[in-house]
Design an enzyme around this catalytic site. Structure first.
Site, mmCIF file in Angstrom:
data_model
loop_
_atom_site.group_PDB
_atom_site.id
_atom_site.type_symbol
_atom_site.label_atom_id
_atom_site.label_comp_id
_atom_site.label_asym_id
_atom_site.label_seq_id
_atom_site.Cartn_x
_atom_site.Cartn_y
_atom_site.Cartn_z
ATOM 1 C CE LYS A 147 -3.811 2.173 2.483
ATOM 2 N NZ LYS A 147 -4.590 1.826 3.930
ATOM 3 C CB SER A 154 -8.007 3.707 2.987
ATOM 4 O OG SER A 154 -7.311 3.121 4.038
ATOM 5 C CB SER A 213 -8.139 0.909 5.966
ATOM 6 O OG SER A 213 -8.673 1.932 6.186
#
Lengths: 480, 489
Positions: free
Chosen positions: A82, A157, A181
């Site tokens: 990420k 997210s 997330s």
């Protein structure tokens, strides 16, 4: 749509591993396959950067080590990161314009541990700006699309990392979970997402959103693969004072499909109104399987659950307002052009550099910490946080883990909630409590709804209770 | 005598920041060394790069515990860090890590001697840890430049109770704090260079009034003198306001040393809401009883106790002891000299005191060096004093030996031997010279014999000249008198 992203490399570590030892493939070949999948899935917008050259170079090194018999435990695993986690000399944008051209000077601890274990780092994945969002629509670099239905969101997210694994672009990926997330996008994309205990995995090199909530964890196709990655990235790190010196067990080794005698709690508050009926039914089927497997299932209560979302948004925005102060245009990152004095440089750089959700949270957080409001919001929030933690501590005296839905809905349509922050925030209603309490949670696939969209089941454990939730998750993964 | 309207009483509290002498910064391993190239003592952590985390330097805790214990503070078994949020280009993270609601030390005191034997206790509210910000350099044509070297250098903030009642007391208090931090070796105490900084909260009230008046905060008093001067100015300013029927406005003022006045800080700079909240990246500091006990054992002697001991043990005047204990390094030097003396009589100790306060301090002051940089080892000075005491050299010759030692760094024995400075006490040797001089100066001998005994001085002078000052003057005197008196018959 489903098949399109399930062609090339939809493989677990076990299958890769056996192919490698049988000499049927090489790490380089595997990496090539994943790179092709990334290329083919460009329209999903899951990746912000692809490390084609360095990944292949790394793969060749791993192949040499495999031949020499010195390869690390993740040899053959291709991992996506990420874009909120630092990789030395690579951009770390956090999905934000304000860090568009910023390159990190160092490797995050999790990244150096992955490299050390001979995982190949394939690239950086798209995300909600500074990990603030539940749909990966808040990225400055465009939204990420759900592979199964591109009109829908993959959750957030960590939407890019979830899609990378769900669409066969990586064996596993790392996400960050501040309020759900990892777990919520895992549920939306139909894969496994693990949020470890706070302190289990070093945060050094994870760009902070809310420091006392942020955790790094893996996405994978199977519980076992998630356990393997966790084993590598977990453990005390002298660079993170909040990391715990608790020994790291051999997580994958204890998965024996045996759950007899385990006590599972079903928290009443997680099955009340607002929960989609199909999800409720899917969970009940799984709970029946647990009973059939010899699990003692009992209803429990976590009375402070209803305050979780409010408490969460007070505390995380407070921390975020401080954590994001460093992006001021003075030293690195985006700086507005043609500004007069210092104040104008700050306000213009930040106004132009941050997206609307980030600005909303910075303003909320600044407000709750302001003189005159601190006691009413931040301090009260801290107190309620403690009550929520105590809720869990009390419940975990009766049961070994909790089973809940991961999200009240399956993947929703892009644009459906962006204009209604409150609706968006409620998407995390079942996940934020774990971050408030610092406990581990895992989301595993739990069938699909009528539209064919994945449903997620969440298992919550006590602090450092990863072995237990992994064990139950592993059982449910194959049962039924 | 105080220089303000004596119907009024000032109320002063001081906040002293001391920059600590730890090797590395508070939350990363960068060096704290001063005077390096701008932005060279930096790493991702003190640069506030995305993703970094602070890690507490344990020597910072050791240092503040030393200060807390030396000032009779209570030590919190558990204390926490907080973030102080504000935007400034030399503050890379946009916040300073400090302590707010739970400081590590609280409730202590120091004692200052207002005048001979009259002591006053000044309370210490709290002492806490924090990190320094960087430096903005504005006075260049280009733009504002930022040097991050100082970012993360550890500071302690010592907050006094509003117990101080005059600028003189404030001066003595800061002096005392400086003495303690230098004694503890935790800060170099240099106010001019900013290693010790002082802000004051000042208000005035009519004597007998129990409520506090409106206070102002005075900053930028970067020398001991300025602390006194700025406070005196501010007290008079406040009294004048009240006397003319106006009110004191609560504000932050900057001392302008050039004009000798205080000026209000621009409101934009002071309108801070720091939005303090607990620092989530650091765990609470836990201090065990064993830890404080261990530190207590290593604390140096308190400067006041040491002064009293000097008076009692070495029989030196209090005036001497005050000067000698003003700085730990000087007191250590003096005691090392004493240790080197063959006999530690009152007279010899006074001799050591005279030389330390006189010649040693003179060099230190004129060369503007630290006591620790003074080139003569105390053992050499002691050896020289032993030569004086033993009669090997005279006090006058010793002054030359001292200068030689400074230049050559050689031991006094070597210098005395090389230069032949040994005092001649050999009677036979002196007698030969005396005889020669008497033979050469018959006329003066006659004058002596005729009753002009003052001529003796002439003979002494001649003998000393002939021996280049090395003859023991006592023996010379005795010999001459004996010889001349002998000729009278």
């Amino acid at each position: 749509m489903d098949g399109k992203y399930r062609c090339t490399s939809m493989r677990t570590f076990d299958s890769i591993s056996s192919d490698l030892s049988a000499g049927k493939t090489s790490c380089e070949q595997i990496t090539q396959e994943y790179l092709r999948a990334v290329e083919g899935g460009k329209e999903l917008n899951a990746f912000l950067a692809v490390f084609r050259e360095s990944a292949l170079e790394q793969a060749q090194t791993v192949d040499r080590r495999l031949t020499a018999g010195t390869a690390g435990p993740l040899a053959g695993t291709v991992v996506a990161i990420k874009d909120v986690i630092c990789v030395r000399d690579e951009a770390v944008t956090c999905g934000s314009k304000i860090l568009q051209d910023f390159r990190s000077l160092y490797d995050a601890t999790v990244v150096s541990r992955l490299k050390q274990a001979d995982a190949v780092i394939i690239g950086k994945t798209n995300m909600d700006e500074f990990a603030m969002g539940s749909s990966t629509e808040n990225s400055a670099f465009g939204r990420v699309k759900l592979p199964l239905d591109q009109s829908r969101v993959p959750g957030g997210s960590s939407g890019g990392s979830a899609v990378a694994v769900a669409a066969g672009m990586a064996t596993a990926s790392l996400g960050s979970d501040t309020g759900g997330s990892i777990r919520q996008p895992a549920a939306f994309t139909g894969i496994v997402g693990l949020k470890p205990t706070y302190g289990r995995v070093s945060r050094y090199g994870l760009v902070a959103f809310a420091s006392s909530f942020d955790t790094i964890g893996p996405f994978a196709l199977t519980v076992k693969d998630a356990a393997r990655v966790l084993h590598v990235i977990a453990g005390y790190d002298e660079r993170d004072s909040t990391s715990a010196a608790v020994p790291v067990p051999e997580y994958a080794g204890s998965l024996d499909k045996e759950v007899r005698g385990v006590r599972v709690g079903i928290p009443r508050e997680y099955f009340e109104e607002g929960l989609n009926e199909e999800i409720r039914a899917a969970l009940e089927r799984k709970i029946d399987l647990l009973r059939a497997g010899g699990v003692e299932v009992k209803e429990v209560s976590l009375p402070y659950t209803e305050y979780a979302i409010a408490t969460y948004y007070i505390l995380v925005t407070a921390e975020a307002s401080s954590n994001l102060a460093r992006y001021d245009g003075a030293r690195y990152g985006y700086r507005a052009r043609r500004t007069g004095d210092l104040l104008e440089m700050y306000t213009k750089s930040r106004s132009e550099g941050f997206g609307p959700e980030v600005k909303r949270r910075i303003m909320l957080g600044t407000y709750v910490l302001s003189a005159g409001y601190y006691d009413a919001y931040y301090r009260k929030g801290q107190k309620v946080r403690r009550l929520i933690q105590e809720d869990f501590i009390r419940v975990f005296q009766e049961v070994d883990c909790l089973v809940t839905p991961t999200s009240p809905t399956t993947a929703f349509k892009a644009g459906e909630k962006v204009d209604d922050p409150l609706q968006m925030y409620l998407s995390d209603i079942y996940t934020t409590s774990a971050n408030l309490a610092g406990i581990p949670g895992i989301s595993i696939p739990c069938g699909r709804d009528r539209q064919g969209l994945p449903i997620g089941l969440q298992i919550l454990g006590k602090h450092f209770g990863e072995p237990m939730i992994l064990r139950v998750a592993d059982f449910l993964e194959t049962a039924g | 005598m105080a220089m303000w309207d004596q119907r009024y009483e000032p109320v002063i509290g001081l906040e002293v920041h001391a920059q600590l002498l730890t090797q590395s910064k508070a939350f990363c391993s960068c060096s704290t060394k001063f005077g390096q190239d701008p932005n060279s003592n930096v790493c991702p952590v003190c640069l506030g790069m995305p993703g970094v985390l602070p890690v507490l330097n344990l020597s910072l805790v050791e240092f503040i515990l030393r200060m807390g214990l030396a000032t009779h503070c209570s030590v919190a078994p558990r204390s926490t860090f907080a973030r102080k949020n504000y935007f400034y280009p030399d503050l890379p993270k946009g916040y300073q890590i400090s302590q707010y609601e739970e400081p590590i030390c609280h409730g202590g005191y120091v004692e200052v001697e207002l005048e001979e034997g009259r002591w006053k206790r000044i309370g210490i509210t709290r002492i806490h840890m924090e990190e320094d910000a960087g430096k903005s350099i504005h006075d260049l044509d280009v733009d504002t430049l930022v040097d991050v070297n100082r970012c993360g250098v550890p500071l302690i903030e010592i907050v006094s109770e509003p117990d101080i009642r005059s600028p003189r007391e404030a001066y003595l208090y800061v002096h005392k704090i400086r003495q303690i931090v230098t004694y503890l070796g935790i800060c170099d105490g240099n106010m001019e260079e900013g290693s010790l900084r002082c802000d004051a909260n000042v208000s005035v009230r009519l004597k007998g009034e129990t409520k506090f008046g409106t206070k102002t905060e005075v900053k930028n008093m970067n020398s001991f003198r300025f602390v006194e001067k700025a406070l005196e100015y501010e007290i008079n300013r406040q009294i004048d306001l009240l006397e003319s029927g106006e009110q004191v406005v609560q504000e932050t003022l900057l001392w302008d040393a050039g004009q000798g006045i205080v000026l209000p800080m621009r409101s934009k700079e002071e309108a801070h809401d720091y939005r303090y909240f607990p620092e989530p990246d650091l765990v609470p500091v836990v201090v065990t009883q064993e830890w404080t006990d261990r530190i207590k054992e290593t604390l140096p002697e308190d400067p006041t106790e040491r002064r009293n001991r000097f008076v009692a043990e070495y029989n030196i005047p209090k005036y001497d002891a005050d000067i000698l204990t003003s700085e730990k390094a000087l007191a250590d030097y003096f005691e090392a000299v004493i240790r080197g003396l063959k006999t530690k009589s009152e007279e010899n100790c006074k001799l050591a005191s005279n030389w330390t306060m006189g010649d040693v301090l003179r060099v230190i002051n004129t060369e503007k060096i630290a006591v620790s940089d003074f080139p003569l080892p105390p053992a050499h000075l002691a050896e020289m004093l032993n030569l004086i005491i033993g009669g090997t050299i005279s006090g006058k010759i010793a002054k030359d030996v001292f200068e030689d030692m400074l230049k050559t760094r050689e031991s006094p024995k070597v210098i005395v031997e090389k230069k032949g400075l040994v005092q001649v006490s050999d009677i036979a040797a002196i007698e030969t010279i005396v005889d020669e001089i008497l033979a050469k100066n018959r006329q003066q001998v006659e004058s002596y014999l005729s009753g002009k005994t003052q001529v003796l001085g002439f003979f002494v002078g001649e003998t000393m000249k002939a021996t280049k000052g090395r003859a023991n003057p006592k023996i010379v005197n005795e010999l001459l008198r004996k010889k001349l008196e002998g000729r009278k018959e």
